[in-house]
Design an enzyme around this catalytic site. Structure first.
Site, mmCIF file in Angstrom:
data_model
loop_
_atom_site.group_PDB
_atom_site.id
_atom_site.type_symbol
_atom_site.label_atom_id
_atom_site.label_comp_id
_atom_site.label_asym_id
_atom_site.label_seq_id
_atom_site.Cartn_x
_atom_site.Cartn_y
_atom_site.Cartn_z
ATOM 1 N N THR A 22 -4.226 39.128 104.804
ATOM 2 C CA THR A 22 -4.699 37.825 103.908
ATOM 3 C C THR A 22 -5.510 37.785 104.825
ATOM 4 O O THR A 22 -6.943 36.348 103.948
ATOM 5 C CB THR A 22 -3.024 36.793 103.957
ATOM 6 O OG1 THR A 22 -2.644 38.029 103.282
ATOM 7 C CG2 THR A 22 -3.905 35.988 103.098
ATOM 8 N N ASP A 25 10.086 43.339 104.310
ATOM 9 C CA ASP A 25 9.570 43.001 104.955
ATOM 10 C C ASP A 25 10.494 42.083 105.749
ATOM 11 O O ASP A 25 11.338 41.625 105.974
ATOM 12 C CB ASP A 25 8.734 42.143 103.742
ATOM 13 C CG ASP A 25 7.868 41.235 104.647
ATOM 14 O OD1 ASP A 25 7.496 40.682 105.927
ATOM 15 O OD2 ASP A 25 7.095 40.439 103.685
ATOM 16 N N LYS A 27 14.344 26.050 103.744
ATOM 17 C CA LYS A 27 15.348 25.021 103.899
ATOM 18 C C LYS A 27 14.079 23.460 104.674
ATOM 19 O O LYS A 27 15.134 22.561 103.922
ATOM 20 C CB LYS A 27 15.835 25.854 105.461
ATOM 21 C CG LYS A 27 16.360 24.839 106.473
ATOM 22 C CD LYS A 27 16.951 25.760 107.388
ATOM 23 C CE LYS A 27 17.993 24.557 108.161
ATOM 24 N NZ LYS A 27 18.784 25.063 109.298
ATOM 25 N N TYR A 51 18.350 33.172 70.080
ATOM 26 C CA TYR A 51 19.309 32.297 70.252
ATOM 27 C C TYR A 51 20.366 33.722 70.441
ATOM 28 O O TYR A 51 20.095 35.436 70.412
ATOM 29 C CB TYR A 51 20.404 31.889 69.230
ATOM 30 C CG TYR A 51 19.651 33.173 67.768
ATOM 31 C CD1 TYR A 51 21.191 33.468 67.453
ATOM 32 C CD2 TYR A 51 18.519 32.309 66.620
ATOM 33 C CE1 TYR A 51 21.000 34.733 65.956
ATOM 34 C CE2 TYR A 51 19.346 33.533 65.393
ATOM 35 C CZ TYR A 51 19.759 34.459 64.826
ATOM 36 O OH TYR A 51 19.395 34.752 64.392
ATOM 37 N N HIS A 68 25.825 46.972 64.259
ATOM 38 C CA HIS A 68 26.920 46.388 64.522
ATOM 39 C C HIS A 68 27.709 47.236 66.074
ATOM 40 O O HIS A 68 28.870 47.261 66.197
ATOM 41 C CB HIS A 68 28.114 46.298 64.085
ATOM 42 C CG HIS A 68 27.263 44.799 63.425
ATOM 43 N ND1 HIS A 68 26.498 43.752 63.441
ATOM 44 C CD2 HIS A 68 27.303 44.529 61.702
ATOM 45 C CE1 HIS A 68 26.335 43.415 62.348
ATOM 46 N NE2 HIS A 68 26.626 43.730 61.822
ATOM 47 N N GLY A 80 19.269 47.778 56.865
ATOM 48 C CA GLY A 80 19.353 47.250 58.238
ATOM 49 C C GLY A 80 19.453 47.299 59.947
ATOM 50 O O GLY A 80 19.947 46.986 60.553
ATOM 51 N N ASN A 111 39.816 52.080 68.129
ATOM 52 C CA ASN A 111 40.133 53.407 68.025
ATOM 53 C C ASN A 111 39.633 53.518 67.517
ATOM 54 O O ASN A 111 38.663 53.285 66.203
ATOM 55 C CB ASN A 111 41.812 53.186 67.650
ATOM 56 C CG ASN A 111 42.954 52.623 68.303
ATOM 57 O OD1 ASN A 111 43.035 53.448 69.500
ATOM 58 N ND2 ASN A 111 44.089 51.957 68.460
ATOM 59 N N ARG A 119 45.925 53.856 65.414
ATOM 60 C CA ARG A 119 44.725 54.933 65.206
ATOM 61 C C ARG A 119 44.966 55.171 63.596
ATOM 62 O O ARG A 119 44.468 56.228 63.026
ATOM 63 C CB ARG A 119 45.221 56.403 65.890
ATOM 64 C CG ARG A 119 44.592 57.216 66.335
ATOM 65 C CD ARG A 119 44.392 58.246 67.864
ATOM 66 N NE ARG A 119 44.507 56.911 69.043
ATOM 67 C CZ ARG A 119 42.996 56.783 68.962
ATOM 68 N NH1 ARG A 119 41.818 57.607 68.850
ATOM 69 N NH2 ARG A 119 42.442 55.745 70.420
ATOM 70 N N ASP A 149 51.863 61.483 63.440
ATOM 71 C CA ASP A 149 51.869 60.936 60.954
ATOM 72 C C ASP A 149 49.436 61.202 61.310
ATOM 73 O O ASP A 149 49.537 62.187 60.236
ATOM 74 C CB ASP A 149 51.690 60.012 61.381
ATOM 75 C CG ASP A 149 51.767 58.475 62.392
ATOM 76 O OD1 ASP A 149 51.512 59.139 63.436
ATOM 77 O OD2 ASP A 149 51.942 57.473 62.171
#
Length: 525
Positions: A36, A125, A137, A226, A289, A318, A429, A449, A479
């Site tokens: 610098t 650093d 501070k 939003y 979604h 969409g 599920n 399920r 089932d």
């Protein structure tokens, strides 16, 4: 005596202009260190080197420059206290009015390919954060700047307030400074956690375990219109100084991304990442979604797109479309017939991009790296958060168990693997019916399920004949197996692990189905 400003920056953007205004307009004296000081001297500005100011040379190859009582006494001094004034006078110190410091580019360094641990360590650093924290501070008495974007507002405030800085602005700068050093420390911890062989907080903890403490820090990329709904405020943050992931993606056309767009895009990236590999056939995922409404492989990209769209053309309207290969012209042309929110591809040719411009509102993003995503997944809860590793486990068909008398053909095993990769990304599920490397029906997010099975089979219709069915978790009863067989399903893949696995296996044997147990569950809530 003219006020004193300390300038020591790694990012030298705007530093010469700031220093010139400080000297020429407001009469500051400058002290500076290292590069610098060289930059300011080269610009013809009067500057005192820190080593000349302190009377101590830079040592240890530049590791120690500003760690000196004359620097930190000047930063931390409270000139309105008699004791502090006496200490300054007794030690030939001056109060410093302005500290301008930013830090070694640690994150930029570790983001480079091939960087070594030693190189990373050298870019931690020490003096910079110490000066920033000390100045922040003591912001009641001086100003700290750690970002070139702050220089303009600081100079304007000096001009507007007769060379003083309002306390409220100093407080704002101090808060930014503490955030700056906190983010810097967090970047170091993140890198070392991923690099060093263990967690130093608990030597018994394996390196792959979640850490005993975990922080999340982000830099705002942009404010969003939003959140999920118009009454919810939202913003987009990146987690490092170097943009990665969606922050590094190139949006080549379309409207500004929304909160819901980004959530859906990440879900799309995760599912298409299952099909990214050298010589992998074209894959297309269409999501709505957060759930895939159509996923397909094809001999060509257009064929894969058409098969994914045919799986559920109503829901695709969409939606978000993700590709595992650069977009080609025939596929781009086909997509102009459908309203889409977003398209994400690892690349896009000029002709394909030109065709997509016919649908100017669709957001088209180029994300070359589709596979790199978050390692840990936080979920906020009241009073804290939960943290888990991302579900990136590789699917290993050679570890599956074929538990029925009927044995799968090679083609069925390939189809089962495809369906298993897809169901992993469907909200639980979750049930996926697939045929010819394309989803035919998806049952998502049902409270039981059986409901998901019925939805997936109803959507599949006649395509269920000879198809396969995947389930993200075990069947607690037989089932669903009987319902699947009645619809024409030929093979089922599921994790297993139910107390009644034998009932489901017996039903599959009775009905002539193939059943494969993976031993791995893929809940997604």
């Amino acid at each position: 005596m003219a006020r004193l400003a300390l300038l020591s920056v790694s990012d030298k953007t705007g530093i010469v202009e700031l220093a010139r205004s400080l000297v020429d307009t407001f009469g500051f004296r400058l002290i500076s260190s290292g590069g610098t000081a060289k930059t300011l001297m080269a610009a013809g500005l009067p500057v005192t080197k820190v080593s000349d100011y302190t009377g101590s040379p830079e040592i240890l190859g530049g590791r120690v420059k500003t760690l000196h009582p004359r620097i930190h006494g000047g930063i931390l001094a409270r000139p309105d206290l008699e004791g502090d004034r006496a200490d300054l006078a007794a030690n030939a110190m001056e109060a410093i009015d302005l500290v301008v410091v930013n830090l070694y580019p640690f994150e930029q360094t570790v983001a480079q390919a091939g960087v070594t641990l030693d190189q990373a360590i050298e870019n931690i650093d020490i003096g910079g954060p110490t000066m920033i924290r000390a100045a922040a501070k003591n912001h009641a008495y001086l100003t700290v700047l750690c970002n070139p974007h702050q220089y303009g507002s600081y100079l304007q405030a000096l001009g507007d307030h007769d060379g003083t800085i309002p306390l409220s602005l100093r407080q704002s700068f101090a808060l930014a400074a503490f955030r700056h050093t906190a983010a810097y420390d967090r970047a170091i911890v993140t890198y070392l956690t991923e690099t060093l062989p263990g967690d130093s907080e608990d030597s018994a903890t394996p390196h792959s375990a979640l850490p005993s403490t975990w922080d999340l820090q982000g830099q705002r990329v942009q404010s969003l219109r939003y959140g999920e709904n118009p009454h919810q405020e939202a913003a987009w943050y990146q987690t490092g100084a170097v943009p990665t992931g969606w922050a590094a993606a190139q949006q080549i056309q379309g409207k500004e991304l929304s909160y819901n767009n980004l959530v859906d895009l990440e879900a799309a990236r995760r599912i298409i990442a299952e099909f990214v590999a050298p010589d992998h056939p074209p894959a297309v995922a269409i999501l709505k979604h957060n759930n895939p409404c159509g996923v397909a492989l094809g001999d060509s990209q257009l064929q894969a797109y058409q098969a994914a769209l045919a799986a559920d053309p109503v829901s695709a309207f969409g939606g978000i479309v993700a590709f595992n290969q650069p977009l080609d012209t025939p596929t781009a042309a086909a997509m102009t017939d459908l309203f889409l929110e977003c398209i994400v591809v690892p690349g896009c040719g000029a002709e394909a991009a030109e065709l997509l411009q016919k649908k100017s509102k669709v957001r088209v993003l180029i994300l070359p790296d589709l596979t790199t995503g978050p390692v840990a997944m936080p979920k906020p809860i009241a009073g804290g958060f939960l943290l888990q590793n991302a579900d990136t486990q590789m699917e290993l068909p050679d570890q599956w168990q074929i538990v029925t008398q009927a044995q799968p053909t090679a083609a069925q095993l390939e189809e089962l693997l495809f369906a298993w990769k897809v169901v992993k990304h469907v909200k639980s599920n979750a049930i996926v019916v697939s045929r010819d490397r394309a989803t035919a029906g998806v049952g998502a997010g049902q409270m039981n399920r059986v409901g998901s099975v019925k939805i997936a089979l109803e959507q599949a219709g006649e395509k269920a004949q000879g198809a396969v069915l995947s389930s993200d978790a075990f069947f607690p009863f037989d089932d669903s197996v009987r319902t699947a067989a009645a619809a024409g399903i030929a093979a089922i893949i599921q994790p297993g692990g139910s107390m009644r696995d034998k009932d489901s296996i017996a039903a599959a044997d009775e009905l002539g189905l193939v059943m494969v147990l993976t031993g791995v569950r893929h809940f997604l809530h």
